[in-house]
Write an enzyme that holds these catalytic residues in place. Structure first.
Site, mmCIF file in Angstrom:
data_model
loop_
_atom_site.group_PDB
_atom_site.id
_atom_site.type_symbol
_atom_site.label_atom_id
_atom_site.label_comp_id
_atom_site.label_asym_id
_atom_site.label_seq_id
_atom_site.Cartn_x
_atom_site.Cartn_y
_atom_site.Cartn_z
ATOM 1 N N PRO A 1 39.704 49.851 25.607
ATOM 2 C CA PRO A 1 38.471 49.856 26.401
ATOM 3 C C PRO A 1 37.283 49.257 25.642
ATOM 4 C CG PRO A 1 39.622 51.948 26.635
ATOM 5 C CD PRO A 1 40.359 51.170 25.591
ATOM 6 N N VAL B 1 37.200 46.820 23.460
ATOM 7 C CA VAL B 1 37.210 45.359 23.529
ATOM 8 C C VAL B 1 37.124 44.886 24.977
ATOM 9 C CG1 VAL B 1 38.452 43.263 22.874
ATOM 10 C CG2 VAL B 1 38.501 45.241 21.367
ATOM 11 N N GLY B 2 37.638 45.717 25.883
ATOM 12 C CA GLY B 2 37.516 45.395 27.302
ATOM 13 C C GLY B 2 36.066 45.176 27.706
ATOM 14 N N GLU C 1 43.461 45.477 31.480
ATOM 15 C CA GLU C 1 44.492 46.513 31.384
ATOM 16 C C GLU C 1 44.198 47.265 30.092
ATOM 17 O OE1 GLU C 1 47.546 46.885 33.390
ATOM 18 O OE2 GLU C 1 46.565 45.643 34.893
ATOM 19 N N CYS D 1 50.843 51.889 26.058
ATOM 20 C CA CYS D 1 49.610 52.282 26.744
ATOM 21 C C CYS D 1 49.841 53.327 27.828
ATOM 22 C CB CYS D 1 48.926 51.054 27.328
ATOM 23 S SG CYS D 1 50.040 50.019 28.284
#
Lengths: 468, 466
Positions: free
Chosen positions: A190, A192-193, A210, A244
């Site tokens: 998250p 880096v998302g 994702e 994940c």
């Protein structure tokens, strides 16, 4: 100096020639991808063994076979997915041709992680190619051996005017993200998302993210402990926990914990033997940094099962922790390793509250003999995907959309969802150039009579069929 | 001080009680919305007349009826849309139940613009409510008459524990965007779209951005000029050009331009009379700022038709400009007014190149008697939506998704697409709790044969409905 500008420009120019549009081209690319997998099976297995100590079984089942299956599905369905989709019309549009045209976006970027470096790079690639895009792949630099195969071998099987693999670490990826893409598909954390989405925002680039989270695994009192232990252990320790969608932590009553612990030990011994470190079925941690991180987590709560580690091999034993506090690191960050903490709750309600106080996870699991209980957990929580009485089997079904919600991500893929993710759905209405008298009723000067007629023609009920 | 924190917290708490989940609740909200439209028709027409000098006809056809139809469709289809969607299984999952569960996202924000201030706020609202979310509406502060009705009257028709209207300008909207939402639906300019997406990125909030651009309108030599002129003029000057999907500029050969100009004049006179300023069918510009901007554009190229303006009424005449350069402002920014520039091209290929050199627009139009030409334009360009021999009638058909691509936006809505936009599609598998023996073949340690069997079973498809 910008190492990517030339490559990207070349790919964009190729896209603008229209060469990726015909079904034949796309099918050829997919067939090339399939041949890549078939002809390099051993090479890929070796790379995966090198990167993650992945067993041939895991490599086959969770990386190669899944990718092949997606390619085959795409090849079988390519033309039907590409077809214009006709839609129901109302009276006002009765004489028109109304349909949804599927179009490639253009130049798309796929950024892949290291845990399933073949699957999580190639399955999105299948969708991107099937949808007719030019593609830039950025595999993870952590899974070095697989990265090498993808960079050196894969391009030979694809049309390199429309496809490129770019390499690099966080800094290079940041540079890459300054460029404009027509779609960005990112699998990772998250944290880096957010960075990816912020970069995409500058260019108004749509994204699929994702991501991850802590996937709760509720175990009801009404269950068979051994069955549950088998399933939870299998999915937790698969790929040494670096998945994940793996169950991240268990929620159960103290009583159930008492019954689960011996059953978990039994499952672990059955799967990995008395000396798991020597078992070929068990993976290793990807890097020293992650190994150290996980070794730190072994200090949380109390080790009930396992707890051994070996730095020279980046080995962590299949571990179960008990007596953990919510504030400890093992309950704060996504574990992503072969460590399973058990948190106690006194009731289903408490479990549901606990889950709902936290970020929406990528996956959520509930084990119970009672259908009611499973359905309640499903109804009163949210997550990317859900499974009752099993682990992440939903991932193997291409007819189910795979994606997160909230902090665990946005967008989804697999099967047709991949094709749709990488396509623009363009609403088209083609009218006859004549018949002007019919269409004149909408023109000014506006009259109440014309208005009445127009309103009737626009009414929803005048749809010739209610397929919607 | 944060003016929104309390409201947002209240709505989140309401959502967590689960009250928006049952179909009955959602249907009640939708019925409330329908009653709002029915009981306040006149009030809304007056507000639209105040804000945009919108005629009763336009208010009905492009605002009220569209909303009514969407509400009716949602009520009709609610149960179907909400249903779990069962999917094809493979061999390994054949004993399981596999389906897609539709779930509300939670607390969603709808930011609406001023040009269709009823339509562009209520149609997204229909989707958000049908999908079971709690909703915050932020209507445009520029369409003040409508903003007032939405803020003061609409909430009375909805459950106010799950719904709020917030007001404010750019600064307040910025403050609002610092909060976390579960989806943000924004209609407006690309410039602000970037700001919204950047704010959403901080919270990993998914967005739908309905933006804009310059919508090209290619007119082929092979056409009937009067028919084309009628259609282009109608869609260009509707709402005084303040429509995100209106034809923005025409591309045609000099010959066709010669035939089009008198036909456009004829259409304009037929529609709006000899003195368009006194015609009740023609709208006005929303604000002084936009009026000044548009008046500036009248200086580009050469005025072939119209060109008059009246500051006191914010009136701009239906105008056609010719001899425009690509570098002039009228060909650089989205016009959003009753001004239609004509650019000359020498061939279809040149038109397609011209279009493809620029940002992908929200809409693209091609007029030709030849199916081939229309098809070529469709095949070789991209845009949010495409119209052949017509304008934006798409908006009246909820079975077509409305959304942009590239600079013109991301995501889409209308009809079921709205419901899907505001829902999370949760992949769900329910396995039997027993039958452990069947699972055993998955567990380590592995034999080669078992490995092969599993691989095969995972790739099998019991049916190819997909």
């Amino acid at each position: 100096m910008d190492p990517y500008a030339d490559t990207l420009r070349r790919l964009r120019e190729a896209f603008s020639t229209g060469r990726t549009r015909p079904a034949e081209f796309r099918a050829a690319q997919l067939k090339g991808l399939r041949r890549f997998l078939q002809e390099n099976q051993q090479l890929l297995q070796e790379a995966l063994a090198q990167d993650l100590h992945k067993s041939t079984f895991e490599a086959e089942v969770s990386e190669i076979r899944i990718s092949e299956s997606e390619i085959d599905l795409a090849l079988r369905n390519l033309r039907s997915w590409m077809k214009d989709e006709k839609v129901p019309k109302n009276l006002a549009t009765q004489l028109d041709s109304a349909f949804i045209r599927k179009e490639p976006f253009g130049l798309v970027l796929i950024i892949a992680p290291w845990n399933y470096p073949v699957n999580l790079t190639l399955v999105p690639l299948v969708g991107a190619l099937a949808a007719g895009n030019c593609v830039v792949l950025k595999p993870s630099e952590f899974s070095r051996s697989t990265e090498k195969v993808l960079a050196e071998v894969l391009p030979r099987y694809l049309d390199q005017s429309c496809f490129a693999v770019v390499l690099g670490g966080p800094q290079e990826t940041g540079q890459l993200l300054e460029h404009k893409f027509d779609y960005i598909f990112f699998t990772g954390s998250p944290r880096v998302g957010r960075i990816v989405m912020a970069a995409a925002a500058k260019h108004l680039t749509p994204v699929t993210l994702e991501l991850g989270g802590k996937n709760p695994c509720y175990v009801d009192d009404d269950c068979d402990p051994q069955t549950v232990a088998n399933r939870v252990a299998f999915f937790r320790y698969f790929n040494s926990g670096q998945t994940c969608v793996a169950p991240d932590y268990v929620l159960c009553s103290p009583d159930t914990q008492e019954r689960l612990l011996p059953a978990l030990q039994s499952a672990i011994t059955r799967f990995y033997g008395d000396d798991p470190q020597s078992c070929p079925s068990l993976g290793r941690i990807i890097s020293d940094k992650h190994f150290q991180r996980l070794r730190g987590l072994l200090g949380c709560g109390r080790v009930a099962i396992g707890g051994q580690s070996d730095e020279s091999e980046r080995y962590i034993a299949p571990t179960v922790l008990v007596d953990v506090q919510e504030t400890e690191p093992v309950m704060q960050e996504e574990i992503f390793g072969p460590i399973l903490p058990i948190m106690n709750v006194r009731s289903l309600d408490e479990a549901i509250d606990f889950i709902n106080r936290r970020e929406k996870p990528l996956a959520l699991y509930a084990f119970s003999n009672s259908n009611q209980v499973v359905k309640r957990v499903l109804a009163q929580t949210s997550s990317g995907g859900f499974c009752g009485n099993d682990g992440f089997m939903h991932m193997t079904l291409a007819s189910l959309p795979f994606g997160g919600v909230g902090a665990s991500g946005m967008g989804s893929y697999h099967g047709k969802f991949s094709f749709d993710t990488f396509s623009h759905h363009r609403a088209c209405l083609l009218r006859h150039p004549g018949l002007e008298k019919i269409y004149s009723i909408r023109y000014p000067p506006y009259s109440p009579r014309n208005l009445r007629m127009l309103l009737v023609a626009m009414e929803g009920r005048s749809c010739s069929c209610t397929l919607l």
